[in-house]
Design a protein around this motif. Structure first.
Motif, PDB file in Angstrom:
ATOM      1  N   ARG A 106       0.820  -1.209   0.000  1.00 61.49           N
ATOM      2  CA  ARG A 106       0.000   0.000   0.000  1.00 61.49           C
ATOM      3  C   ARG A 106       0.854   1.259   0.000  1.00 61.49           C
ATOM      4  O   ARG A 106       1.971   1.280   0.521  1.00 61.49           O
ATOM      5  CB  ARG A 106      -0.918   0.006   1.225  1.00 61.49           C
ATOM      6  CG  ARG A 106      -2.009   1.071   1.153  1.00 61.49           C
ATOM      7  CD  ARG A 106      -2.978   0.934   2.293  1.00 61.49           C
ATOM      8  NE  ARG A 106      -2.504   1.598   3.498  1.00 61.49           N
ATOM      9  CZ  ARG A 106      -3.279   1.840   4.552  1.00 61.49           C
ATOM     10  NH1 ARG A 106      -4.538   1.441   4.547  1.00 61.49           N
ATOM     11  NH2 ARG A 106      -2.801   2.446   5.609  1.00 61.49           N
ATOM     12  N   VAL A 107       0.314   2.312  -0.585  1.00 66.84           N
ATOM     13  CA  VAL A 107       0.906   3.650  -0.543  1.00 66.84           C
ATOM     14  C   VAL A 107      -0.158   4.607  -0.031  1.00 66.84           C
ATOM     15  O   VAL A 107      -1.317   4.542  -0.456  1.00 66.84           O
ATOM     16  CB  VAL A 107       1.388   4.109  -1.937  1.00 66.84           C
ATOM     17  CG1 VAL A 107       1.797   5.577  -1.906  1.00 66.84           C
ATOM     18  CG2 VAL A 107       2.555   3.256  -2.407  1.00 66.84           C
ATOM     19  N   SER A 108       0.227   5.470   0.891  1.00 73.77           N
ATOM     20  CA  SER A 108      -0.670   6.486   1.426  1.00 73.77           C
ATOM     21  C   SER A 108      -0.084   7.854   1.096  1.00 73.77           C
ATOM     22  O   SER A 108       1.039   8.167   1.488  1.00 73.77           O
ATOM     23  CB  SER A 108      -0.811   6.312   2.945  1.00 73.77           C
ATOM     24  OG  SER A 108      -1.592   7.341   3.499  1.00 73.77           O
ATOM     25  N   VAL A 109      -0.827   8.676   0.343  1.00 71.95           N
ATOM     26  CA  VAL A 109      -0.375  10.009  -0.054  1.00 71.95           C
ATOM     27  C   VAL A 109      -1.429  11.013   0.375  1.00 71.95           C
ATOM     28  O   VAL A 109      -2.594  10.884   0.000  1.00 71.95           O
ATOM     29  CB  VAL A 109      -0.142  10.109  -1.579  1.00 71.95           C
ATOM     30  CG1 VAL A 109       0.378  11.494  -1.954  1.00 71.95           C
ATOM     31  CG2 VAL A 109       0.827   9.039  -2.048  1.00 71.95           C
ATOM     32  N   GLY A 110      -1.030  12.007   1.183  1.00 69.46           N
ATOM     33  CA  GLY A 110      -2.017  12.960   1.658  1.00 69.46           C
ATOM     34  C   GLY A 110      -1.420  14.093   2.452  1.00 69.46           C
ATOM     35  O   GLY A 110      -0.208  14.323   2.430  1.00 69.46           O
ATOM     36  N   SER A 111      -2.272  14.775   3.188  1.00 69.25           N
ATOM     37  CA  SER A 111      -1.885  15.970   3.930  1.00 69.25           C
ATOM     38  C   SER A 111      -1.098  15.608   5.184  1.00 69.25           C
ATOM     39  O   SER A 111      -0.902  14.437   5.511  1.00 69.25           O
ATOM     40  CB  SER A 111      -3.140  16.760   4.325  1.00 69.25           C
ATOM     41  OG  SER A 111      -3.894  16.032   5.273  1.00 69.25           O
ATOM     42  N   PHE A 112      -0.659  16.642   5.904  1.00 70.73           N
ATOM     43  CA  PHE A 112       0.150  16.470   7.110  1.00 70.73           C
ATOM     44  C   PHE A 112      -0.567  15.665   8.180  1.00 70.73           C
ATOM     45  O   PHE A 112       0.077  15.022   9.009  1.00 70.73           O
ATOM     46  CB  PHE A 112       0.516  17.859   7.652  1.00 70.73           C
ATOM     47  CG  PHE A 112       1.206  17.824   8.987  1.00 70.73           C
ATOM     48  CD1 PHE A 112       2.546  17.508   9.090  1.00 70.73           C
ATOM     49  CD2 PHE A 112       0.501  18.094  10.146  1.00 70.73           C
ATOM     50  CE1 PHE A 112       3.177  17.464  10.319  1.00 70.73           C
ATOM     51  CE2 PHE A 112       1.118  18.059  11.388  1.00 70.73           C
ATOM     52  CZ  PHE A 112       2.469  17.749  11.463  1.00 70.73           C
ATOM     53  N   MET A 113      -1.884  15.665   8.154  1.00 70.69           N
ATOM     54  CA  MET A 113      -2.637  14.934   9.168  1.00 70.69           C
ATOM     55  C   MET A 113      -2.429  13.426   9.047  1.00 70.69           C
ATOM     56  O   MET A 113      -2.645  12.692  10.006  1.00 70.69           O
ATOM     57  CB  MET A 113      -4.129  15.265   9.060  1.00 70.69           C
ATOM     58  CG  MET A 113      -4.465  16.700   9.399  1.00 70.69           C
ATOM     59  SD  MET A 113      -6.240  17.017   9.335  1.00 70.69           S
ATOM     60  CE  MET A 113      -6.796  16.047  10.732  1.00 70.69           C
ATOM     61  N   TYR A 114      -1.999  12.955   7.871  1.00 78.18           N
ATOM     62  CA  TYR A 114      -1.922  11.517   7.634  1.00 78.18           C
ATOM     63  C   TYR A 114      -0.557  11.013   7.170  1.00 78.18           C
ATOM     64  O   TYR A 114      -0.261   9.834   7.341  1.00 78.18           O
ATOM     65  CB  TYR A 114      -2.964  11.100   6.580  1.00 78.18           C
ATOM     66  CG  TYR A 114      -4.343  11.614   6.875  1.00 78.18           C
ATOM     67  CD1 TYR A 114      -5.144  11.001   7.829  1.00 78.18           C
ATOM     68  CD2 TYR A 114      -4.846  12.736   6.220  1.00 78.18           C
ATOM     69  CE1 TYR A 114      -6.416  11.472   8.106  1.00 78.18           C
ATOM     70  CE2 TYR A 114      -6.116  13.219   6.497  1.00 78.18           C
ATOM     71  CZ  TYR A 114      -6.897  12.594   7.438  1.00 78.18           C
ATOM     72  OH  TYR A 114      -8.140  13.075   7.721  1.00 78.18           O
ATOM     73  N   CYS A 115       0.247  11.867   6.553  1.00 79.50           N
ATOM     74  CA  CYS A 115       1.453  11.381   5.880  1.00 79.50           C
ATOM     75  C   CYS A 115       2.696  12.166   6.276  1.00 79.50           C
ATOM     76  O   CYS A 115       2.618  13.287   6.777  1.00 79.50           O
ATOM     77  CB  CYS A 115       1.280  11.458   4.362  1.00 79.50           C
ATOM     78  SG  CYS A 115      -0.044  10.413   3.736  1.00 79.50           S
ATOM     79  N   ARG A 116       3.847  11.548   6.021  1.00 80.26           N
ATOM     80  CA  ARG A 116       5.156  12.162   6.230  1.00 80.26           C
ATOM     81  C   ARG A 116       6.044  11.818   5.041  1.00 80.26           C
ATOM     82  O   ARG A 116       5.679  11.052   4.165  1.00 80.26           O
ATOM     83  CB  ARG A 116       5.807  11.646   7.528  1.00 80.26           C
ATOM     84  CG  ARG A 116       5.020  11.934   8.792  1.00 80.26           C
ATOM     85  CD  ARG A 116       4.993  13.427   9.117  1.00 80.26           C
ATOM     86  NE  ARG A 116       4.324  13.688  10.376  1.00 80.26           N
ATOM     87  CZ  ARG A 116       3.016  13.860  10.513  1.00 80.26           C
ATOM     88  NH1 ARG A 116       2.245  13.772   9.452  1.00 80.26           N
ATOM     89  NH2 ARG A 116       2.480  14.114  11.691  1.00 80.26           N
ATOM     90  N   GLY A 117       7.237  12.374   5.035  1.00 74.18           N
ATOM     91  CA  GLY A 117       8.245  12.007   4.046  1.00 74.18           C
ATOM     92  C   GLY A 117       7.825  12.291   2.620  1.00 74.18           C
ATOM     93  O   GLY A 117       7.207  13.307   2.310  1.00 74.18           O
ATOM     94  N   GLU A 118       8.194  11.364   1.712  1.00 71.17           N
ATOM     95  CA  GLU A 118       7.946  11.546   0.291  1.00 71.17           C
ATOM     96  C   GLU A 118       6.466  11.641  -0.032  1.00 71.17           C
ATOM     97  O   GLU A 118       6.061  12.354  -0.958  1.00 71.17           O
ATOM     98  CB  GLU A 118       8.576  10.388  -0.494  1.00 71.17           C
ATOM     99  CG  GLU A 118      10.095  10.367  -0.465  1.00 71.17           C
ATOM    100  CD  GLU A 118      10.689  11.599  -1.114  1.00 71.17           C
ATOM    101  OE1 GLU A 118      10.158  12.059  -2.149  1.00 71.17           O
ATOM    102  OE2 GLU A 118      11.693  12.119  -0.578  1.00 71.17           O
ATOM    103  N   GLN A 119       5.636  10.939   0.734  1.00 74.78           N
ATOM    104  CA  GLN A 119       4.198  10.972   0.470  1.00 74.78           C
ATOM    105  C   GLN A 119       3.608  12.358   0.758  1.00 74.78           C
ATOM    106  O   GLN A 119       2.778  12.868   0.013  1.00 74.78           O
ATOM    107  CB  GLN A 119       3.479   9.912   1.314  1.00 74.78           C
ATOM    108  CG  GLN A 119       3.761   8.484   0.890  1.00 74.78           C
ATOM    109  CD  GLN A 119       5.138   7.992   1.296  1.00 74.78           C
ATOM    110  OE1 GLN A 119       5.661   8.417   2.332  1.00 74.78           O
ATOM    111  NE2 GLN A 119       5.731   7.123   0.509  1.00 74.78           N
ATOM    112  N   LEU A 120       4.072  12.974   1.848  1.00 74.67           N
ATOM    113  CA  LEU A 120       3.621  14.332   2.167  1.00 74.67           C
ATOM    114  C   LEU A 120       4.165  15.343   1.162  1.00 74.67           C
ATOM    115  O   LEU A 120       3.451  16.253   0.720  1.00 74.67           O
ATOM    116  CB  LEU A 120       4.056  14.701   3.586  1.00 74.67           C
ATOM    117  CG  LEU A 120       3.803  16.156   4.017  1.00 74.67           C
ATOM    118  CD1 LEU A 120       2.317  16.480   3.989  1.00 74.67           C
ATOM    119  CD2 LEU A 120       4.373  16.409   5.410  1.00 74.67           C
ATOM    120  N   LEU A 121       5.444  15.197   0.785  1.00 75.56           N
ATOM    121  CA  LEU A 121       6.059  16.133  -0.162  1.00 75.56           C
ATOM    122  C   LEU A 121       5.350  16.096  -1.515  1.00 75.56           C
ATOM    123  O   LEU A 121       5.167  17.137  -2.159  1.00 75.56           O
ATOM    124  CB  LEU A 121       7.537  15.804  -0.330  1.00 75.56           C
ATOM    125  CG  LEU A 121       8.433  16.115   0.877  1.00 75.56           C
ATOM    126  CD1 LEU A 121       9.847  15.616   0.626  1.00 75.56           C
ATOM    127  CD2 LEU A 121       8.438  17.602   1.187  1.00 75.56           C
TER     128      LEU A 121
END
Length: 360
Positions: free
Chosen positions: A319-334
């Motif tokens: 799985r990959v999770s991509v989203g806002s600061f409320m949910y993601c960090r690192g490359e996914q947040l960027l």
């Protein structure tokens, strides 16, 4: 790295206890946090502040929620992490008994040294109030992250089951605020490095059209997928739009053959208003499909990740999770912030697939 465990404590230390002889210290902020005054990509760490005596109205958490504190003493270069409590842990499956849980703390990216709390028996809302000390230089602090993983163990303490993670970038919090309690929702995927086995990568493209309130997602391709020890007849990607851990809408790609590098290039569009984007996250599950042989082979170890779909037995591969600061960090947040900073422009990135945590 030197590590010390100070055991359980009844409360948070005062400012005088920690910092009476400490020089003033300010953690350098990341480029992400420096942009918090802009509309797109701003970080709101105040959303995660909590006082032990304050009862705040938070939504129900899908995997559980953790309360903790972090304090850095620059004089002796020590980071103190206090695990306060965890709430809303899921019941065991299929017995519906409360878990016997503990928390394991890592100071990433070094996973060789870790510390853990005591086990709390039969409790979905365990209170720990345990404190741990890590030795880390002031220069290295801003590059580090905390991963606090919650496990359930069986009666003989011989088998542990991962319930979820809380990941905290130390450049996103202020470790000089001694009495500040923070919270994070637990995530039910294992972050890179947990298993040491690469699952491959997924390339996706994101575009946000604010005038049309449309979020467009293109699932382009996957690469270097691990050869499964089962005869998967196909692989597809399920794209889910979530808000507050609730799935709003899901769509899926076509099913490709079981190759290690499937090509998709399929586009999906979701309606999301600008004001809802900060509470939005995209979940992309790579799912393999197979026949009865697949189901028979996997039920003994992954029985809760295998379901019977219209294409036969289905296994959640990664799985990959991509989203806002409320949910993601690192490359996914960027990736998410780059998309928000450049409206109407297509932004494509590769993302490492993470393992899906299996239920008991």
């Amino acid at each position: 790295m030197k590590v010390f465990h100070t055991g359980s404590i009844s409360g948070s230390p005062s400012n005088g206890d920690y910092l009476s002889n400490s020089p003033k210290y300010t953690v350098p902020r990341s480029p992400i946090e420096q942009s918090k005054n802009s509309f797109f990509g701003r970080i709101q760490p105040e959303l995660y502040k909590y006082t032990e005596n304050q009862d705040i109205d938070l939504p129900i958490s899908r995997c559980g929620r953790m309360w903790f504190s972090v304090v850095y003493d620059a004089a002796v270069e020590t980071l103190t992490v206090k695990v306060v409590k965890v709430k809303q842990l899921p019941l065991r499956h299929p017995s519906n008994n409360p878990p016997d849980s503990f928390v394991k703390i890592f100071l990433l990216p070094d996973e060789r040294i870790s510390q853990q709390t005591k086990v709390k028996l039969r409790n979905c809302n365990p209170t720990f109030n345990e404190t741990f000390i890590f030795q880390v230089s002031e220069e290295e602090l801003q590059k580090r992250s905390l991963r606090m993983s919650v496990y359930d163990v069986d009666k003989k303490r011989s088998t542990r089951h991962l319930l979820g993670h809380a990941l905290v970038g130390l450049n996103d919090v202020d470790p000089m605020k001694v009495n500040e309690i923070l919270w994070r929702d637990l995530d039910d995927i294992a972050h890179p490095g947990d298993s040491g086995t690469s699952l491959g990568e997924l390339k996706i493209s994101l575009t946000y059209l604010p005038r049309m309130n449309r979020l467009n997602v293109v699932v382009q391709e996957a690469r270097n997928l691990r050869k499964m020890d089962l005869d998967a007849t196909g692989i597809y990607v399920k794209v889910s739009l979530t808000q507050g851990h609730n799935v709003i809408k899901s769509k899926r790609t076509s099913t490709q053959d079981g190759a290690a590098d499937p090509q998709y290039n399929e586009s999906f569009s979701f309606k999301v208003t600008s004001k809802d984007m900060e509470q939005t996250c995209l979940l992309l599950n790579v799912i393999t499909t197979g026949g009865r042989g697949t189901l028979h082979k996997m039920t003994s170890t992954l029985k809760n990740t295998v379901t019977r779909g219209r294409y036969g037995a289905e296994l959640k591969y990664g799985r990959v999770s991509v989203g806002s600061f409320m949910y993601c960090r690192g490359e996914q947040l960027l990736h998410w912030q780059e998309m928000m900073a450049q409206p109407s422009k297509s932004i494509a990135r590769w993302h490492t697939l993470s393992e899906v945590v299996t239920n008991q």
